[in-house]
Design a protein around this motif. Structure first.
Motif, PDB file in Angstrom:
ATOM      1  N   ALA A  58      -4.520  11.342  54.652  1.00 50.70           N
ATOM      2  CA  ALA A  58      -5.940  11.216  54.325  1.00 50.70           C
ATOM      3  C   ALA A  58      -6.799  11.836  55.413  1.00 50.70           C
ATOM      4  N   TYR A  59      -6.436  11.606  56.669  1.00 51.68           N
ATOM      5  CA  TYR A  59      -7.180  12.187  57.790  1.00 51.68           C
ATOM      6  C   TYR A  59      -7.149  13.715  57.726  1.00 51.68           C
ATOM      7  N   ALA A  60      -5.991  14.274  57.336  1.00 52.57           N
ATOM      8  CA  ALA A  60      -5.844  15.730  57.311  1.00 52.57           C
ATOM      9  C   ALA A  60      -6.502  16.357  56.086  1.00 52.57           C
ATOM     10  N   GLY A  61      -6.879  15.529  55.112  1.00 49.96           N
ATOM     11  CA  GLY A  61      -7.466  16.067  53.891  1.00 49.96           C
ATOM     12  C   GLY A  61      -6.434  16.654  52.945  1.00 49.96           C
ATOM     13  N   ALA A  62      -5.158  16.262  53.128  1.00 54.82           N
ATOM     14  CA  ALA A  62      -4.082  16.786  52.290  1.00 54.82           C
ATOM     15  C   ALA A  62      -3.929  15.948  51.025  1.00 54.82           C
ATOM     16  N   VAL A  63      -3.220  16.499  50.041  1.00 50.55           N
ATOM     17  CA  VAL A  63      -2.946  15.799  48.789  1.00 50.55           C
ATOM     18  C   VAL A  63      -1.536  15.235  48.855  1.00 50.55           C
ATOM     19  N   LEU A  64      -1.420  13.934  48.708  1.00 48.60           N
ATOM     20  CA  LEU A  64      -0.138  13.251  48.794  1.00 48.60           C
ATOM     21  C   LEU A  64       0.678  13.448  47.517  1.00 48.60           C
ATOM     22  N   VAL A  65       1.956  13.808  47.700  1.00 48.68           N
ATOM     23  CA  VAL A  65       2.918  13.840  46.591  1.00 48.68           C
ATOM     24  C   VAL A  65       4.048  12.888  46.978  1.00 48.68           C
ATOM     25  N   PRO A  66       3.968  11.609  46.577  1.00 49.74           N
ATOM     26  CA  PRO A  66       4.974  10.637  46.997  1.00 49.74           C
ATOM     27  C   PRO A  66       6.318  10.859  46.328  1.00 49.74           C
ATOM     28  N   LEU A  67       7.388  10.762  47.136  1.00 50.50           N
ATOM     29  CA  LEU A  67       8.747  10.909  46.630  1.00 50.50           C
ATOM     30  C   LEU A  67       9.623   9.826  47.231  1.00 50.50           C
ATOM     31  N   ASP A  68      10.501   9.273  46.434  1.00 47.41           N
ATOM     32  CA  ASP A  68      11.453   8.283  46.916  1.00 47.41           C
ATOM     33  C   ASP A  68      12.626   9.030  47.548  1.00 47.41           C
ATOM     34  N   PRO A  69      12.863   8.850  48.870  1.00 46.10           N
ATOM     35  CA  PRO A  69      13.968   9.579  49.508  1.00 46.10           C
ATOM     36  C   PRO A  69      15.328   9.219  48.929  1.00 46.10           C
ATOM     37  N   ALA A  70      15.411   8.061  48.233  1.00 44.94           N
ATOM     38  CA  ALA A  70      16.679   7.649  47.634  1.00 44.94           C
ATOM     39  C   ALA A  70      16.822   8.119  46.190  1.00 44.94           C
ATOM     40  N   ALA A  71      15.852   8.861  45.687  1.00 47.09           N
ATOM     41  CA  ALA A  71      15.900   9.336  44.298  1.00 47.09           C
ATOM     42  C   ALA A  71      17.006  10.375  44.137  1.00 47.09           C
ATOM     43  N   PRO A  72      17.498  10.555  42.923  1.00 43.04           N
ATOM     44  CA  PRO A  72      18.519  11.586  42.679  1.00 43.04           C
ATOM     45  C   PRO A  72      18.004  12.965  43.092  1.00 43.04           C
ATOM     46  N   PRO A  73      18.879  13.781  43.691  1.00 43.91           N
ATOM     47  CA  PRO A  73      18.455  15.124  44.138  1.00 43.91           C
ATOM     48  C   PRO A  73      17.810  15.959  43.040  1.00 43.91           C
ATOM     49  N   LEU A  74      18.281  15.813  41.799  1.00 40.99           N
ATOM     50  CA  LEU A  74      17.715  16.605  40.709  1.00 40.99           C
ATOM     51  C   LEU A  74      16.257  16.237  40.451  1.00 40.99           C
ATOM     52  N   ARG A  75      15.917  14.947  40.589  1.00 39.86           N
ATOM     53  CA  ARG A  75      14.519  14.520  40.397  1.00 39.86           C
ATOM     54  C   ARG A  75      13.657  15.071  41.525  1.00 39.86           C
ATOM     55  N   ILE A  76      14.131  14.961  42.758  1.00 42.83           N
ATOM     56  CA  ILE A  76      13.370  15.474  43.897  1.00 42.83           C
ATOM     57  C   ILE A  76      13.145  16.970  43.739  1.00 42.83           C
ATOM     58  N   ARG A  77      14.193  17.686  43.328  1.00 43.51           N
ATOM     59  CA  ARG A  77      14.088  19.132  43.162  1.00 43.51           C
ATOM     60  C   ARG A  77      13.084  19.485  42.072  1.00 43.51           C
ATOM     61  N   ALA A  78      13.122  18.740  40.958  1.00 43.16           N
ATOM     62  CA  ALA A  78      12.213  19.025  39.848  1.00 43.16           C
ATOM     63  C   ALA A  78      10.762  18.817  40.255  1.00 43.16           C
ATOM     64  N   ILE A  79      10.491  17.749  41.017  1.00 40.24           N
ATOM     65  CA  ILE A  79       9.117  17.461  41.442  1.00 40.24           C
ATOM     66  C   ILE A  79       8.641  18.503  42.442  1.00 40.24           C
ATOM     67  N   LEU A  80       9.502  18.885  43.368  1.00 42.54           N
ATOM     68  CA  LEU A  80       9.115  19.903  44.343  1.00 42.54           C
ATOM     69  C   LEU A  80       8.820  21.231  43.656  1.00 42.54           C
ATOM     70  N   ASP A  81       9.632  21.589  42.668  1.00 44.79           N
ATOM     71  CA  ASP A  81       9.414  22.846  41.951  1.00 44.79           C
ATOM     72  C   ASP A  81       8.083  22.829  41.208  1.00 44.79           C
ATOM     73  N   ASP A  82       7.697  21.670  40.684  1.00 45.35           N
ATOM     74  CA  ASP A  82       6.464  21.569  39.915  1.00 45.35           C
ATOM     75  C   ASP A  82       5.238  21.455  40.816  1.00 45.35           C
ATOM     76  N   ALA A  83       5.328  20.614  41.857  1.00 46.73           N
ATOM     77  CA  ALA A  83       4.168  20.367  42.723  1.00 46.73           C
ATOM     78  C   ALA A  83       3.903  21.496  43.705  1.00 46.73           C
TER      79      ALA A  83
END
Length: 227
Positions: A58-83
């Motif tokens: 918030a201080y940096a003015g960035a947009v947060l994209v929350p991810l669960d580090p324990a989520a399946p790699p395919l879900r993390i990859r899909a979100i990163l590709d989209d966001a």
């Protein structure tokens, strides 16, 4: 703030510690290119690290994209590709994160970057400590602030309110949270600063929260709590 979890000693932070440490991390974030609406994937563990990351973003003015580090790699990859985030932040180094094809920084790395070369003040709507004493580490490594020295006041409320008003009027995003993807690919839901601002004001009014309130935040994901 006090964070506790089973089998661990509670971690307490004063507002001064939280502000000073998050300010250093936010400076590191801006040096890394996360500012002015840049998206940042947050893979920090639940706990004080996650709280520090949210405030620093918030201080940096960035947009947060929350991810669960324990989520399946395919879900993390899909979100990163989209966001398409500019970078990712995490609590500690991980071989798995290094394979994501994105720049990954730990909070300690960002804090060190901010302390070494960050003379840029935080945004005017956040406030500033003119000469903060930074806590020695991040998260569970931060000890309670026992100093009796008076904490520096935040910036003038009128200045902060005006800057916050600009964010609300501009439609600036605060975060993008993704659906479970149970009916297909995960879909991002963008939340503007105005929506979060309205929610916070309504919650404060409904629950009659004041500056001296102690609020329990219970997590449904694991048996930890924040007051």
């Amino acid at each position: 703030m006090c964070w506790s979890s089973p089998g661990c000693e509670p971690v307490e932070l004063t507002y001064h510690q939280l502000h000073a440490t998050a300010t250093a991390i936010s400076r590191g974030l801006r040096q890394a290119g996360a500012h002015g609406g840049a998206r940042v994937a947050d893979l920090c563990d639940e706990g004080t690290e996650l709280v520090l990351a949210l405030v620093a973003l918030a201080y940096a003015g960035a947009v947060l994209v929350p991810l669960d580090p324990a989520a399946p790699p395919l879900r993390i990859r899909a979100i990163l590709d989209d966001a398409q985030p500019a970078l990712a932040i995490c609590s500690r180094e991980s071989g798995a994160l290094s394979e994501l094809g994105i720049r990954v920084f730990t909070l300690l790395e960002l804090k060190a970057m901010g302390e070494a070369g960050g003379q840029e003040p935080p945004p005017p709507y956040i406030g500033s400590c003119s000469s903060p004493t930074f806590a020695p580490g991040v998260g569970s490594q931060i000890s309670a602030d026992t100093s009796t020295e008076a904490e520096e006041p935040l910036r003038d409320r009128g200045t902060r309110s005006a800057a916050m008003g600009d964010l609300i009027e501009s439609g600036a995003l605060n975060h993008i949270i993704y659906t479970s993807g149970s009916t297909g690919a995960p879909k991002g839901v963008a939340c503007p600063v105005s929506a979060l601002h309205a929610y916070c004001r309504a919650k404060i009014a409904a629950q009659e929260i004041s500056h001296d309130s102690r609020v329990l935040v219970a997590s449904g994901a694991c048996p930890t709590h924040l007051t």
